[in-house]
Each structure stands twice: as C-alpha cells, then as structure tokens.
Design an enzyme around this catalytic site. Structure first.
Site, mmCIF file in Angstrom:
data_model
loop_
_atom_site.group_PDB
_atom_site.id
_atom_site.type_symbol
_atom_site.label_atom_id
_atom_site.label_comp_id
_atom_site.label_asym_id
_atom_site.label_seq_id
_atom_site.Cartn_x
_atom_site.Cartn_y
_atom_site.Cartn_z
ATOM 1 N N GLU A 1 -5.873 -60.341 -39.567
ATOM 2 C CA GLU A 1 -6.336 -60.459 -38.177
ATOM 3 C C GLU A 1 -7.017 -61.811 -37.937
ATOM 4 O OE1 GLU A 1 -7.687 -56.214 -36.615
ATOM 5 O OE2 GLU A 1 -8.301 -56.539 -38.683
ATOM 6 N N SER B 1 -14.785 -49.773 -43.469
ATOM 7 C CA SER B 1 -15.519 -49.649 -42.219
ATOM 8 C C SER B 1 -16.918 -49.179 -42.568
ATOM 9 C CB SER B 1 -14.831 -48.627 -41.319
ATOM 10 O OG SER B 1 -15.769 -48.041 -40.449
ATOM 11 N N LYS C 1 -11.270 -46.080 -44.288
ATOM 12 C CA LYS C 1 -10.628 -47.255 -43.698
ATOM 13 C C LYS C 1 -10.295 -48.367 -44.683
ATOM 14 C CE LYS C 1 -10.372 -47.582 -39.123
ATOM 15 N NZ LYS C 1 -9.212 -48.153 -38.471
#
Ligand code: ARG
Length: 442
Positions: free
Chosen positions: A274, A261, A267
């Site tokens: 996705e 991130s 992260k």
C-alpha cells in the site's frame, strides 16, 4: 534572507561531487599554467583534509555560508590561507553546482538500475517456478481467459526492462560536463574543458555555456524515468493488495512483509504494498514540481534552480526503498495455486477456446462461432455448470457441429498450452521468455 537563501541543509549531500569537481578544476588550472603549482598542491591537500573531516563528522551546517560550495571554500581558506582564493579562478557557482548535481544524478541512474535489476531477477525466479501455474487473466477485473502466473509476472519484467532503458538513456544524455561554462558566458582564461570532463568521467564537455548553467534536463530525465517506474511498481503493488484479500486469496504475504492490526488479531495487512502505491504519487509529483520550477525561467541561471535538488534526492530515496520492498515481497510471497486455478476456471474463461475450436475444427466463421459460444455460455449458466460440465447432448443441441472432440480445448490447462503465438501465455513461451530475459541481463 539567510534562511530563505541557504541550501546547505539539502546540498550538503553533494559534498563528494563538489570536492571531485574542485580537484579536477584546480588540477587543470595548474596544468594550464593559470595558477602556480605550489598553490595547486596546497589546495589539493586542503581538499583531502576536508574530505576526511566531512567523512568523519559530516558537513557543518552554517546557513550564513549558504551552500556546500561556500562551506567548503570557507573551510579551505581556514586550512590553507589565501591560496584557497585561487580555486575559484575561471569558475562560478553556476557551473560548479551544475557539474556537482550532474555527477550525483548520473550515479543515481546506475544505483536505481541496480535496484531494478534485482527486482527483475526476483520476478524471473518466481516466473520460472510458476511457468505452468494457472491463474485467471482479467480484463475489466472480470475473469477473461486463463493465463500462466509466469506470464503475468513477466509482464512486469517487460515494464522494468523499459524502465532500465529509460535510466540508461538519461545517463547517456547527461554524460556531458558543464564545468568551465563559468557564470554563463565561458571564460577568458585558457582552460581545458576536455581535461576536466575526462577527469570527472564525462564523455565530453557541454557545447553551450548558457545552456550548461541553465539546463536541468538531466534531473527531469531522472525524475520522469522514476515517475514511470513508480507507476509500474504501484500497479504491481495494487495487484498484490487485491490478490492478498480474502475473496481472492491468490497470495499470502509472509509476516516479514505484512503488519498486524492493533485490534484485530487475525489481520495480516499488505502495508508495504500500500505504501509503494502511495509513494508512487510522490514520484509522479516530483517530476511535475521540477517541471513547474523550470518552465518559466529565462536563460541562464536563476535562484529558482537551487530548489531543484530536494525533490530529486527524495525521489531517489523513495524509489530505492520501493524497489527494495517490492523485491522483498516478490521473493517471499506464497502463491496459492489451488485458489488461482479455481478462479481461472470460473467465469466461462475458456469460451474463446470453444469459439476458436469451432473456427479451426468445424470451419465456422469466427463471428458465428462467437454467437454459438454465447449460447453455450447461457446454457451452462442456466444449468449451473461450466462449459466442460455440459453433456455431449446438450452441446450438440446448441449446435450440431459441437462434437465431443471439443473437450480437448475446454480445460484451463489446454487453453494456456494452446497460446503459443509469439508473446503468448503458454508455459513453453514463458520458459523461452525467461531464458531470453536472463540472456539480455547477462
Ligand atoms: N546554491 C546554489 C544552487 O544550488 C549554487 C549556485 C548559486 N549561484 C548563484 N549565482 N547564486 O543553485
């Protein structure tokens, strides 16, 4: 007009198929004595030159020349002069584009199949590694019964096996050559359609000239198989996303298949999974788009059909990328066995095993066993423990037929090992299923 009419930006991708179709056609015209042998030789040489030019420098995009067919024919005329004009004898762009596109989609079926096979092999390798690894099986995303991770991964092997059979069916069905149907009615020239079909690697020529130039079922077949494959990949991607979330912690994605991130340094996001989930939407939509283009067209060719290719090309590229990403993730995921086993033991997941034991070892009818087990779950819940955590006395108090022998079925290991019915989750079954799948692949 030129701008809306041109398709060169898209159909330039058919240049190899277009040259192959022209070679087969002109060779046949010569063999049938329809055009002079010297012109056949000149045309074939010109087509070879164009092949080399396209390969080296790409296909020139002049929208005034509309499409790949006119672009190539125009170049041929520049190279060899008026003899180029004989190439289009007994041919129309309608059968020309139909054969080009079929050749392309047929090759795409084989290419997609190779991607599906690679993912299947990756799943089989991980399933073998985890034939005994225990995880929760879910219904309603609630812990239901323990299963083996190998068995769960083999569920996707089954989906991909069906996907491969759909592409194989589609490829077999489209294995008919439309070349020689001409504009729509066939031709008065003594052409040999069997010869061009064979030269281009088709099983046979198509049977009806009108159908040949207006049929895009082969593209729809490809897209429907691609849509279902995308749907399967999306479900697997969804599971990876859920499993990688901290509350689950079933899997850890490697750095290579995750992203950080820009603000949160800790992260590791499952972006590839996705995006596979999102791209499945394009695949489902591509089928719908072409179905909508085709559904209102009277026979035979309408220009609407020029809009058939962009969606198929994009679907193919998207699917290829999704398969590569899913294969990469499958090969490199770390499965956190401890987290999976702990979750498998939660939620009274062996309650069915207790009920089955009462039926088998104590002769209790299943419905009654189900009710007794329900009381055992309530008692365990009230005591803040698992079914196996209840004392012998507590179990006997629920029903005197529950004797200490029941402990042999209450563990998650015993539960999965007992599921030996054909297609069941037992490790022994998983190993047999892997062997069968490998044999089918070979
Ligand atoms: N570019 C056209 C297509 O892709 C080729 C066929 C054109 N035929 C015609 N009658 N205008 O469909």
């Amino acid at each position: 007009m030129r701008e809306i009419n041109a398709s060169i930006g898209t159909d330039k991708r058919l240049w190899r198929q277009d040259l192959a179709g022209s070679r087969a056609h002109v060779t046949m015209l010569g063999a049938q004595g329809i055009i002079p042998a010297a012109d056949v030789t000149a045309i074939l040489a010109g087509l070879d030159t164009i092949h080399a030019e396209y390969e080296a420098g790409g296909v020139p995009e002049d929208i005034a020349l509309e499409d790949i067919h006119m672009t190539t024919e125009t170049r041929l005329a520049q190279l060899i002069g008026p003899a180029a004009g004989r190439l289009h004898t007994a041919r129309s762009r309608n059968d020309q584009v139909a054969v080009d596109f079929r050749l392309w989609v047929k090759a795409a079926c084989a290419q997609t199949d190779a991607g599906l096979k690679a993912l299947t092999l990756a799943l089989l390798a991980r399933a073998e590694e985890h034939a005994d690894t225990i995880m929760p099986g879910f219904t309603h995303l609630q812990v239901a019964q323990p299963v083996t991770l190998g068995h769960h991964l083999l569920a996707y092997v089954e989906m991909l096996r069906r996907d491969r059979s759909r592409f194989a069916d589609a490829a077999a069905r489209m294995d008919e050559c439309p070349l020689g149907s001409a504009a729509l009615a066939g031709t008065g020239f003594p052409i040999d359609r069997a010869a061009t079909a064979a030269a281009l690697g088709f099983a046979r020529p198509t049977a009806n000239s009108l159908d040949s130039v207006s049929d895009r079922d082969f593209a729809l077949d490809y897209l429907s198989a691609a849509a279902l494959t995308g749907l399967h990949l999306s479900r697997f991607a969804e599971e990876i996303i859920i499993w990688a979330s901290q509350p689950y912690g079933f899997v850890t994605l490697p750095d290579a298949w995750s992203t950080g991130s820009s603000i949160m340094p800790q992260k590791r996001n499952p972006d590839a999974a996705e995006l596979v989930r999102a791209k499945a939407g394009h695949l489902l939509a591509a089928f719908q788009h072409l179905g909508i283009v085709m559904k209102g067209l009277p026979l035979a060719y309408s220009k609407d059909m020029q809009d058939d290719k962009a969606g198929v090309f994009a679907a193919h590229d998207t699917l290829d990328l999704c398969l590569t990403a899913m294969t990469g993730m499958t090969e490199t995921l770390t499965f956190n066995k401890d987290r999976m086993r702990a979750a498998a033991a939660s939620g009274f997941s062996t309650a069915t095993d207790l009920a089955d034991w009462l039926v088998r070892d104590a002769g209790v009818p299943f419905r009654e066993a189900h009710e007794i087990t329900g009381r055992a779950v309530k008692a365990a819940e009230a005591a803040g423990t698992t079914l196996d955590g209840l004392t012998d006395a507590a179990l006997a108090a629920i029903d005197p037929r529950i004797t200490p022998g029941v402990r042999s079925v209450l563990s998650v290991e015993a539960s999965v090992a007992s599921r030996t019915s054909f297609g069941g989750t037992a490790p022994a079954n998983v190993r047999a299923a892997i062997a069968a799948a490998r044999e089918a692949l070979a």
